[in-house]
Design a protein around this motif. Structure first.
Motif, PDB file in Angstrom:
ATOM      1  N   ILE A  82      18.654  -1.062  12.506  1.00 29.79           N
ATOM      2  CA  ILE A  82      18.450  -1.373  11.084  1.00 29.79           C
ATOM      3  C   ILE A  82      18.608  -0.083  10.284  1.00 29.79           C
ATOM      4  CG2 ILE A  82      16.893  -3.327  11.460  1.00 29.79           C
ATOM      5  CD1 ILE A  82      14.539  -1.408  11.002  1.00 29.79           C
ATOM      6  N   SER A  83      18.908  -0.218   9.003  1.00 26.59           N
ATOM      7  CA  SER A  83      18.809   0.987   8.178  1.00 26.59           C
ATOM      8  C   SER A  83      17.820   0.726   7.058  1.00 26.59           C
ATOM      9  CB  SER A  83      20.174   1.442   7.666  1.00 26.59           C
ATOM     10  OG  SER A  83      20.407   0.987   6.375  1.00 26.59           O
ATOM     11  N   VAL A  84      17.356   1.813   6.454  1.00 27.88           N
ATOM     12  CA  VAL A  84      16.342   1.709   5.396  1.00 27.88           C
ATOM     13  C   VAL A  84      16.996   2.105   4.079  1.00 27.88           C
ATOM     14  CG1 VAL A  84      14.050   2.456   4.667  1.00 27.88           C
ATOM     15  CG2 VAL A  84      14.599   2.301   7.096  1.00 27.88           C
ATOM     16  N   ASN A  85      16.734   1.311   3.050  1.00 28.69           N
ATOM     17  CA  ASN A  85      17.313   1.524   1.723  1.00 28.69           C
ATOM     18  C   ASN A  85      16.200   1.619   0.688  1.00 28.69           C
ATOM     19  OD1 ASN A  85      20.418   1.021   1.926  1.00 28.69           O
ATOM     20  ND2 ASN A  85      19.498  -0.560   3.209  1.00 28.69           N
ATOM     21  N   PRO A  86      16.504   2.178  -0.496  1.00 24.91           N
ATOM     22  CA  PRO A  86      15.477   2.201  -1.545  1.00 24.91           C
ATOM     23  C   PRO A  86      14.944   0.818  -1.900  1.00 24.91           C
ATOM     24  CG  PRO A  86      17.251   3.724  -2.095  1.00 24.91           C
ATOM     25  CD  PRO A  86      17.705   2.968  -0.882  1.00 24.91           C
ATOM     26  N   VAL A  87      15.725  -0.249  -1.678  1.00 24.10           N
ATOM     27  CA  VAL A  87      15.192  -1.588  -1.991  1.00 24.10           C
ATOM     28  C   VAL A  87      13.950  -1.892  -1.148  1.00 24.10           C
ATOM     29  CG1 VAL A  87      16.719  -2.842  -0.370  1.00 24.10           C
ATOM     30  CG2 VAL A  87      15.770  -4.031  -2.335  1.00 24.10           C
ATOM     31  N   ASP A  88      13.902  -1.379   0.092  1.00 23.76           N
ATOM     32  CA  ASP A  88      12.726  -1.625   0.948  1.00 23.76           C
ATOM     33  C   ASP A  88      11.481  -1.006   0.315  1.00 23.76           C
ATOM     34  OD1 ASP A  88      14.041  -1.997   4.161  1.00 23.76           O
ATOM     35  OD2 ASP A  88      15.244  -1.452   2.459  1.00 23.76           O
ATOM     36  N   THR A  89      11.637   0.221  -0.172  1.00 30.20           N
ATOM     37  CA  THR A  89      10.459   0.900  -0.725  1.00 30.20           C
ATOM     38  C   THR A  89      10.084   0.297  -2.080  1.00 30.20           C
ATOM     39  OG1 THR A  89      11.784   2.670  -1.719  1.00 30.20           O
ATOM     40  CG2 THR A  89      10.987   3.044   0.506  1.00 30.20           C
ATOM     41  N   LYS A  90      11.082  -0.200  -2.817  1.00 27.92           N
ATOM     42  CA  LYS A  90      10.778  -0.846  -4.106  1.00 27.92           C
ATOM     43  C   LYS A  90      10.022  -2.153  -3.879  1.00 27.92           C
ATOM     44  CE  LYS A  90      14.694   1.211  -6.568  1.00 27.92           C
ATOM     45  NZ  LYS A  90      15.993   1.022  -7.225  1.00 27.92           N
ATOM     46  N   VAL A  91      10.445  -2.949  -2.897  1.00 30.53           N
ATOM     47  CA  VAL A  91       9.747  -4.219  -2.616  1.00 30.53           C
ATOM     48  C   VAL A  91       8.348  -3.934  -2.065  1.00 30.53           C
ATOM     49  CG1 VAL A  91       9.785  -6.326  -1.208  1.00 30.53           C
ATOM     50  CG2 VAL A  91      11.895  -5.497  -2.246  1.00 30.53           C
ATOM     51  N   ARG A  92       8.206  -2.833  -1.295  1.00 36.15           N
ATOM     52  CA  ARG A  92       6.916  -2.490  -0.686  1.00 36.15           C
ATOM     53  C   ARG A  92       5.966  -1.766  -1.644  1.00 36.15           C
ATOM     54  NH1 ARG A  92       7.077   2.044   1.179  1.00 36.15           N
ATOM     55  NH2 ARG A  92       5.116   2.541   0.157  1.00 36.15           N
ATOM     56  N   ALA A  93       6.423  -1.415  -2.843  1.00 31.35           N
ATOM     57  CA  ALA A  93       5.635  -0.582  -3.761  1.00 31.35           C
ATOM     58  C   ALA A  93       4.236  -1.148  -3.970  1.00 31.35           C
ATOM     59  CB  ALA A  93       6.366  -0.473  -5.090  1.00 31.35           C
ATOM     60  N   ARG A 117       7.476   3.691   8.825  1.00 33.25           N
ATOM     61  CA  ARG A 117       6.721   4.370   7.758  1.00 33.25           C
ATOM     62  C   ARG A 117       7.317   5.753   7.490  1.00 33.25           C
ATOM     63  NH1 ARG A 117       2.127   2.102  10.391  1.00 33.25           N
ATOM     64  NH2 ARG A 117       1.586   4.130  11.286  1.00 33.25           N
ATOM     65  N   LYS A 118       7.741   6.449   8.563  1.00 36.84           N
ATOM     66  CA  LYS A 118       8.370   7.772   8.378  1.00 36.84           C
ATOM     67  C   LYS A 118       9.658   7.634   7.545  1.00 36.84           C
ATOM     68  CE  LYS A 118       7.027   9.867  12.751  1.00 36.84           C
ATOM     69  NZ  LYS A 118       7.465   9.930  14.137  1.00 36.84           N
ATOM     70  N   ALA A 119      10.456   6.621   7.879  1.00 35.78           N
ATOM     71  CA  ALA A 119      11.729   6.438   7.161  1.00 35.78           C
ATOM     72  C   ALA A 119      11.479   6.065   5.699  1.00 35.78           C
ATOM     73  CB  ALA A 119      12.564   5.365   7.858  1.00 35.78           C
ATOM     74  N   HIS A 120      10.492   5.200   5.445  1.00 39.54           N
ATOM     75  CA  HIS A 120      10.163   4.854   4.048  1.00 39.54           C
ATOM     76  C   HIS A 120       9.714   6.103   3.279  1.00 39.54           C
ATOM     77  CE1 HIS A 120       9.745   0.273   3.552  1.00 39.54           C
ATOM     78  NE2 HIS A 120      10.473   0.481   4.627  1.00 39.54           N
ATOM     79  N   ALA A 121       8.885   6.935   3.931  1.00 36.96           N
ATOM     80  CA  ALA A 121       8.384   8.136   3.253  1.00 36.96           C
ATOM     81  C   ALA A 121       9.559   9.041   2.872  1.00 36.96           C
ATOM     82  CB  ALA A 121       7.404   8.879   4.160  1.00 36.96           C
ATOM     83  N   SER A 122      10.514   9.145   3.763  1.00 32.92           N
ATOM     84  CA  SER A 122      11.665   9.996   3.500  1.00 32.92           C
ATOM     85  C   SER A 122      12.509   9.428   2.338  1.00 32.92           C
ATOM     86  CB  SER A 122      12.415  10.118   4.818  1.00 32.92           C
ATOM     87  OG  SER A 122      13.700  10.397   4.683  1.00 32.92           O
ATOM     88  N   ILE A 123      12.740   8.110   2.322  1.00 30.94           N
ATOM     89  CA  ILE A 123      13.504   7.496   1.216  1.00 30.94           C
ATOM     90  C   ILE A 123      12.758   7.679  -0.109  1.00 30.94           C
ATOM     91  CG2 ILE A 123      14.259   5.261   0.244  1.00 30.94           C
ATOM     92  CD1 ILE A 123      16.112   5.966   2.427  1.00 30.94           C
ATOM     93  N   GLU A 124      11.432   7.564  -0.068  1.00 33.51           N
ATOM     94  CA  GLU A 124      10.650   7.684  -1.310  1.00 33.51           C
ATOM     95  C   GLU A 124      10.769   9.073  -1.933  1.00 33.51           C
ATOM     96  OE1 GLU A 124       6.635   6.338  -0.566  1.00 33.51           O
ATOM     97  OE2 GLU A 124       7.220   4.245  -0.839  1.00 33.51           O
ATOM     98  N   GLN A 125      11.063  10.083  -1.115  1.00 37.29           N
ATOM     99  CA  GLN A 125      11.234  11.437  -1.675  1.00 37.29           C
ATOM    100  C   GLN A 125      12.502  11.558  -2.515  1.00 37.29           C
ATOM    101  OE1 GLN A 125      10.858  14.279   1.478  1.00 37.29           O
ATOM    102  NE2 GLN A 125       8.694  13.801   1.781  1.00 37.29           N
ATOM    103  N   GLY A 126      13.478  10.652  -2.296  1.00 39.55           N
ATOM    104  CA  GLY A 126      14.654  10.578  -3.174  1.00 39.55           C
ATOM    105  C   GLY A 126      15.735  11.601  -2.910  1.00 39.55           C
ATOM    106  N   ASN A 127      15.667  12.295  -1.765  1.00 42.27           N
ATOM    107  CA  ASN A 127      16.738  13.272  -1.523  1.00 42.27           C
ATOM    108  C   ASN A 127      17.354  13.135  -0.130  1.00 42.27           C
ATOM    109  OD1 ASN A 127      14.667  14.220  -0.032  1.00 42.27           O
ATOM    110  ND2 ASN A 127      14.458  16.200  -1.054  1.00 42.27           N
ATOM    111  N   LEU A 155       0.828  -1.208   0.000  1.00 42.77           N
ATOM    112  CA  LEU A 155       0.000   0.000   0.000  1.00 42.77           C
ATOM    113  C   LEU A 155       0.862   1.257   0.000  1.00 42.77           C
ATOM    114  CD1 LEU A 155      -2.413  -1.258   2.808  1.00 42.77           C
ATOM    115  CD2 LEU A 155      -2.974  -1.017   0.376  1.00 42.77           C
ATOM    116  N   PRO A 156       0.282   2.391  -0.415  1.00 41.48           N
ATOM    117  CA  PRO A 156       1.032   3.660  -0.298  1.00 41.48           C
ATOM    118  C   PRO A 156       1.457   3.884   1.156  1.00 41.48           C
ATOM    119  CG  PRO A 156      -0.999   3.975  -1.546  1.00 41.48           C
ATOM    120  CD  PRO A 156      -1.059   2.580  -0.994  1.00 41.48           C
ATOM    121  N   ILE A 157       2.588   4.520   1.339  1.00 40.39           N
ATOM    122  CA  ILE A 157       3.163   4.630   2.687  1.00 40.39           C
ATOM    123  C   ILE A 157       2.290   5.476   3.615  1.00 40.39           C
ATOM    124  CG2 ILE A 157       4.684   6.633   2.261  1.00 40.39           C
ATOM    125  CD1 ILE A 157       5.534   3.376   4.195  1.00 40.39           C
ATOM    126  N   GLU A 158       1.413   6.328   3.077  1.00 39.97           N
ATOM    127  CA  GLU A 158       0.513   7.131   3.921  1.00 39.97           C
ATOM    128  C   GLU A 158      -0.520   6.231   4.621  1.00 39.97           C
ATOM    129  OE1 GLU A 158       2.373   8.979   0.847  1.00 39.97           O
ATOM    130  OE2 GLU A 158       0.662   7.671   0.441  1.00 39.97           O
TER     131      GLU A 158
END
Ligand SMILES: NC(=O)c1ccc[n+]([C@@H]2O[C@H](COP(=O)([O-])OP(=O)(O)OC[C@H]3O[C@@H](n4cnc5c(N)ncnc54)[C@H](OP(=O)(O)O)[C@@H]3O)[C@@H](O)[C@H]2O)c1
Length: 340
Positions: free
Chosen positions: A41-52, A319-329, A11-14
């Motif tokens: 743990i750390s959060v990487n773009p792979v987490d948000t890609k798998v969760r898309a 969810r906060k960390a995923h939202a931040s990674i999804e912004q890409g900056n 689902l969308p991270i919101e």
């Protein structure tokens, strides 16, 4: 039982159901597996890609997360390198449950001993990005880690991100290359300079033109950490004859390999899960390279890339960390530490 954060739906991270707090069974180690009490743990773009978002539903919750530090609390019968009580750091295996759980099984061959100088949060920033950068620079691009290529030039595209932050250090401190990093904002420019970049160009502009402006129109190596398709023709223009380009980012649109032919330039992919996914005979190289990273940290040659630590590890914070990674900056790494 143990605490974990996972998902049943993509689902969308919101959406509060995109990542949820769970109580699940604690696993037991067999074979070469370690059972690790995950502390950060750390959060990487792979987490948000798998969760898309997609329509699939999981009957057993899916646990994401491929970067952790923690303490070994049990070992499988075939384990040779570690004992109960060891502090370790690792990225893990994309085909297995991830590190967003209080206890995790991981094959000893892809685990390193944690740097003695770092705490759990500082150590969790490093494994996935260090494996990626090390394999890309020293294996795929074939750069000498012992200054055999000193003075040659490298363009690192996306320098302030997680991978760029450690790649700049490895290219500068170990390989002694001339490092040109890309960054587009005041904060990210300052970050890449602090980590050792000799020059900085802006990836919002055509990179070949940017290199012309700083009087380095061609580079010996390019390490692409963002938008392979967007930067492709500029990379083809900027690579020196017989130079080498490595990308870690899949491209939705085809790229024209012919652009590299007249220069006999090499293009190579790096995917840091290849070794664990295919159980390659040289899988233990990841244990060795993480051990080298730990030694370099302890000797003061490399620094951790942590930029933000959020406590505790739970669904809301993840969810906060995923939202931040999804912004890409994001700059450097976002870490979550401690379960309470
Ligand atoms: N193949 C593999 O094994 C592997 C391993 C790790 C990561 N990856 C992939 O590599 C990518 C980077 O990972 P990461 O962890 O470094 O990401 P990240 O930390 O999220 O990267 C954030 C950085 O990207 C920069 N950026 C944003 N747009 C850009 C653009 N158009 N061109 C160049 N840079 C841009 C931003 O710089 P500014 O703020 O200055 O714009 C920001 O500092 C992700 O797609 C990830 O999935 C692949």
């Amino acid at each position: 039982m143990m605490n974990a954060v996972g998902l049943y739906q993509y689902l969308p991270i919101e959406n509060e159901q995109s990542l949820v707090d769970l109580q699940i069974d604690r696993p037991n180690p067999t074979g070469n597996d370690l059972l690790v009490n995950v502390r950060a743990i750390s959060v990487n773009p792979v987490d948000t890609k798998v969760r898309a978002p997609k329509n699939d539903i999981e009957s057993i919750p899916r646990i994401l997360g491929w970067d952790a530090s923690g303490e070994v609390i049990a070992i499988g019968p075939d384990v040779e390198s570690y004992a109960v009580g060891d502090q370790v750091f690792y990225a893990g295996d994309i085909t297995r449950p991830g590190s967003n759980s209080e206890y995790q099984l991981v094959d000893e061959r892809i685990v390193g001993r944690m740097p003695a100088q770092l705490n759990y949060a500082e150590a969790a920033a490093l494994p996935l990005t260090s494996i990626t950068a090390w394999e890309a620079l020293f294996e795929r691009l074939g750069i000498s880690p012992h200054d055999g290529d000193a003075g040659k030039s490298i363009l690192i595209i996306g320098g302030a991100g997680g991978v760029g932050s450690i790649a700049i250090q490895l290219a500068k401190q170990l390989a002694k290359l001339h490092v040109i990093a890309t960054a587009s904002r005041l904060e990210s420019v300052a970050w890449v300079k602090k980590l050792g970049a000799d020059q900085v160009v802006n990836h919002r502009n055509a990179l070949d033109k940017e290199l012309g402006i700083i009087a380095s129109p061609q580079v010996d190596y390019i390490f692409c950490l963002n938008n392979t398709g967007q930067h492709w023709s500029a990379m083809a223009n900027a690579i020196a004859p017989q130079g080498r380009i490595c990308s870690i980012v899949e491209t939705p649109e085809p790229v024209d390999l012919d652009l590299l032919k007249s220069k006999s330039a090499t293009f190579v992919w790096e995917f840091m899960f290849t070794r664990s996914m295919y159980q390659t005979p040289d899988m233990i190289e990841q244990q060795r390279l993480l051990t080298s990273i730990a030694k370099l940290i302890d000797e003061g040659q490399l620094v951790t890339t942590v930029n933000e630590v959020i406590r505790p590890i739970n669904a809301e914070n993840l969810r906060k960390a995923h939202a931040s990674i999804e912004q890409g900056n994001t700059i450097g790494k976002v870490i979550l530490a401690d379960w309470k």
